[in-house]
Design a protein around this motif. Structure first.
Motif, PDB file in Angstrom:
ATOM      1  N   TYR A   1      36.853 -42.973   5.596  1.00  0.00           N
ATOM      2  CA  TYR A   1      35.867 -42.075   5.010  1.00  0.00           C
ATOM      3  C   TYR A   1      36.166 -41.546   3.898  1.00  0.00           C
ATOM      4  O   TYR A   1      37.398 -41.104   3.480  1.00  0.00           O
ATOM      5  CB  TYR A   1      36.020 -40.757   6.056  1.00  0.00           C
ATOM      6  CG  TYR A   1      35.549 -40.929   7.570  1.00  0.00           C
ATOM      7  CD1 TYR A   1      34.081 -41.596   7.704  1.00  0.00           C
ATOM      8  CD2 TYR A   1      35.931 -40.844   8.628  1.00  0.00           C
ATOM      9  CE1 TYR A   1      33.511 -41.890   8.997  1.00  0.00           C
ATOM     10  CE2 TYR A   1      35.639 -41.047   9.875  1.00  0.00           C
ATOM     11  CZ  TYR A   1      34.360 -41.488   9.960  1.00  0.00           C
ATOM     12  OH  TYR A   1      33.979 -41.821  11.145  1.00  0.00           O
TER      13      TYR A   1
ATOM     14  N   ILE B   1      36.880 -36.660  12.781  1.00  0.00           N
ATOM     15  CA  ILE B   1      38.336 -36.483  11.668  1.00  0.00           C
ATOM     16  C   ILE B   1      38.847 -35.340  12.776  1.00  0.00           C
ATOM     17  O   ILE B   1      40.070 -35.623  12.916  1.00  0.00           O
ATOM     18  CB  ILE B   1      38.029 -36.105  10.493  1.00  0.00           C
ATOM     19  CG1 ILE B   1      37.353 -37.267   9.576  1.00  0.00           C
ATOM     20  CG2 ILE B   1      39.277 -35.743   9.830  1.00  0.00           C
ATOM     21  CD1 ILE B   1      37.110 -36.937   8.185  1.00  0.00           C
TER      22      ILE B   1
ATOM     23  N   GLY C   1      42.968 -34.628  12.284  1.00  0.00           N
ATOM     24  CA  GLY C   1      43.197 -34.317  10.704  1.00  0.00           C
ATOM     25  C   GLY C   1      42.564 -33.317   9.751  1.00  0.00           C
ATOM     26  O   GLY C   1      41.631 -32.539  10.592  1.00  0.00           O
TER      27      GLY C   1
ATOM     28  N   TYR D   1      39.553 -36.151   1.979  1.00  0.00           N
ATOM     29  CA  TYR D   1      39.437 -37.492   1.758  1.00  0.00           C
ATOM     30  C   TYR D   1      40.153 -38.146   0.836  1.00  0.00           C
ATOM     31  O   TYR D   1      40.521 -37.370  -0.298  1.00  0.00           O
ATOM     32  CB  TYR D   1      37.875 -37.315   1.342  1.00  0.00           C
ATOM     33  CG  TYR D   1      36.698 -36.931   2.321  1.00  0.00           C
ATOM     34  CD1 TYR D   1      36.931 -37.757   3.551  1.00  0.00           C
ATOM     35  CD2 TYR D   1      36.553 -35.752   2.499  1.00  0.00           C
ATOM     36  CE1 TYR D   1      35.970 -37.125   4.428  1.00  0.00           C
ATOM     37  CE2 TYR D   1      35.765 -35.092   3.441  1.00  0.00           C
ATOM     38  CZ  TYR D   1      35.518 -35.885   4.558  1.00  0.00           C
ATOM     39  OH  TYR D   1      34.695 -35.316   5.672  1.00  0.00           O
TER      40      TYR D   1
ATOM     41  N   THR E   1      40.264 -40.337   4.247  1.00  0.00           N
ATOM     42  CA  THR E   1      40.793 -40.131   5.351  1.00  0.00           C
ATOM     43  C   THR E   1      40.531 -41.744   6.167  1.00  0.00           C
ATOM     44  O   THR E   1      39.425 -42.125   6.075  1.00  0.00           O
ATOM     45  CB  THR E   1      39.974 -39.259   6.374  1.00  0.00           C
ATOM     46  OG1 THR E   1      40.632 -37.852   6.040  1.00  0.00           O
ATOM     47  CG2 THR E   1      40.412 -39.452   8.164  1.00  0.00           C
TER      48      THR E   1
ATOM     49  N   ILE F   1      41.102 -43.899   9.438  1.00  0.00           N
ATOM     50  CA  ILE F   1      41.289 -44.078  10.973  1.00  0.00           C
ATOM     51  C   ILE F   1      41.616 -45.314  11.399  1.00  0.00           C
ATOM     52  O   ILE F   1      40.731 -46.232  11.341  1.00  0.00           O
ATOM     53  CB  ILE F   1      40.099 -43.228  11.749  1.00  0.00           C
ATOM     54  CG1 ILE F   1      39.935 -41.628  11.271  1.00  0.00           C
ATOM     55  CG2 ILE F   1      40.386 -43.432  13.229  1.00  0.00           C
ATOM     56  CD1 ILE F   1      38.988 -40.796  11.963  1.00  0.00           C
TER      57      ILE F   1
ATOM     58  N   ILE G   1      45.557 -41.529  12.463  1.00  0.00           N
ATOM     59  CA  ILE G   1      44.824 -40.591  11.242  1.00  0.00           C
ATOM     60  C   ILE G   1      45.762 -40.718  10.092  1.00  0.00           C
ATOM     61  O   ILE G   1      46.846 -40.302  10.053  1.00  0.00           O
ATOM     62  CB  ILE G   1      44.039 -39.629  11.556  1.00  0.00           C
ATOM     63  CG1 ILE G   1      43.064 -39.297  10.219  1.00  0.00           C
ATOM     64  CG2 ILE G   1      44.896 -38.392  11.957  1.00  0.00           C
ATOM     65  CD1 ILE G   1      42.075 -38.009  11.049  1.00  0.00           C
TER      66      ILE G   1
ATOM     67  N   THR H   1      45.747 -39.236   6.123  1.00  0.00           N
ATOM     68  CA  THR H   1      44.966 -38.430   4.949  1.00  0.00           C
ATOM     69  C   THR H   1      45.559 -38.737   3.665  1.00  0.00           C
ATOM     70  O   THR H   1      46.726 -38.625   3.763  1.00  0.00           O
ATOM     71  CB  THR H   1      44.950 -36.909   5.400  1.00  0.00           C
ATOM     72  OG1 THR H   1      44.566 -36.550   6.766  1.00  0.00           O
ATOM     73  CG2 THR H   1      44.219 -36.221   4.553  1.00  0.00           C
TER      74      THR H   1
END
Lengths: 94, 182
Positions: free
Chosen positions: A18, A60, A65, A69, A71, A73, A79, A81
């Motif tokens: 993301y 998220i 999380g 951003y 991010t 997965i 996750i 970050t």
């Protein structure tokens, strides 16, 4: 939600990124995955429809999380970050 | 409206860095990418909100993340760089300290507003928006003053830190006296 797919030879994990279209850290992260030949899918959250933005937020947050951003997965359970190459390497076995 | 050029965005950032004793990110590619992001945000939202944060597109909600954001000063002081790393401290500029990602300081409650702002906005659109409706519900701008240096600001909430003397949010008090401007 329209994900863009980047093909790569490393396909053992399902990797979702993301990102924001304007973010330099997101760009570095995307570049890092590409340079390491990782196959992944990404979406620019800022270009999404409102409904999709909310889905992304829920996704998220369901993984615990923060709404930061980039991010990543991994396999829908891990996750990462931020542009953390050490963590990305570890998670993807690079 | 005048066209926003990358050069304008860069000059503004450089001037601001000089004023506050900061430096711009030393990596030319990274810097370029941030400046382009700022330009893009100014074009689409009307103000240069942080390229590394999701904006709502509503000024009142995004005000704290308009570059230079409310969180820059405390972030540069603590981590050597602001959240997006546009502004850095001298040691990072000179390469003596590595530029690393900075954790998000902006409260979650504020971040969340970017995910449902447009829904609220589109609902409000058909009717002629009055001044009251244009603002996010439940908040009204007030006058705040910094108890340390006297800086006065008209906002829904006091800034994260005082832009003048760097005092924390807690040092701000609301000015309740009624001022008659007529």
């Amino acid at each position: 939600m329209q994900f863009s797919k980047v093909s790569g030879q490393k396909r053992q994990h399902k990797v979702i990124l993301y990102a924001l279209s304007t973010c330099a850290w997101c760009r570095m992260t995307k570049q890092f995955l590409e340079d390491n030949n990782v196959e992944f899918e990404y979406v620019y959250v800022d270009l999404c429809e409102e409904e999709d933005k909310q889905k992304i937020r829920d996704h998220i947050q369901s993984k615990g999380g923060p709404l930061s951003y980039p991010t990543i997965i991994v396999d829908d359970n891990m996750i990462i970050t931020g542009f953390r190459t050490d963590k990305i390497r570890e998670a993807l076995g690079l | 409206m005048t066209e926003i050029t990358l050069e304008m965005v860069k000059q503004r950032a450089e001037a601001d860095a000089r004023t506050y004793g900061y430096y711009l990110n030393p990596d030319p590619k990274f810097l370029q990418s941030l400046l382009e992001g700022l330009k893009r945000n100014e074009e689409r939202y009307g103000y240069p909100s942080c390229p590394c944060r999701l904006a709502s597109g509503k000024f009142e909600i995004d005000r704290d993340i308009i570059c230079p954001c409310d969180y820059r000063d405390p972030d540069v002081a603590e981590f050597g760089a602001c959240y997006c790393a546009l502004y850095v401290r001298k040691d990072l500029y000179e390469g003596k300290t590595e530029v690393k990602p900075v954790p998000e300081r902006r409260p979650l409650e504020k971040q969340s507003k970017a995910y449902n702002a447009a829904t609220t906005a589109s609902e409000a659109k058909p009717a002629t928006p009055t001044k009251e409706e244009a603002k996010p519900s439940g908040s009204k701008p007030k006058l705040w003053y910094c108890k340390q240096c006297g800086y006065v600001v008209f906002r829904d909430e006091p800034p994260y830190t005082c832009p003048i003397c760097k005092a924390k949010k807690e040092m701000f008090a609301e000015i309740k006296t009624r001022i008659d401007f007529t």
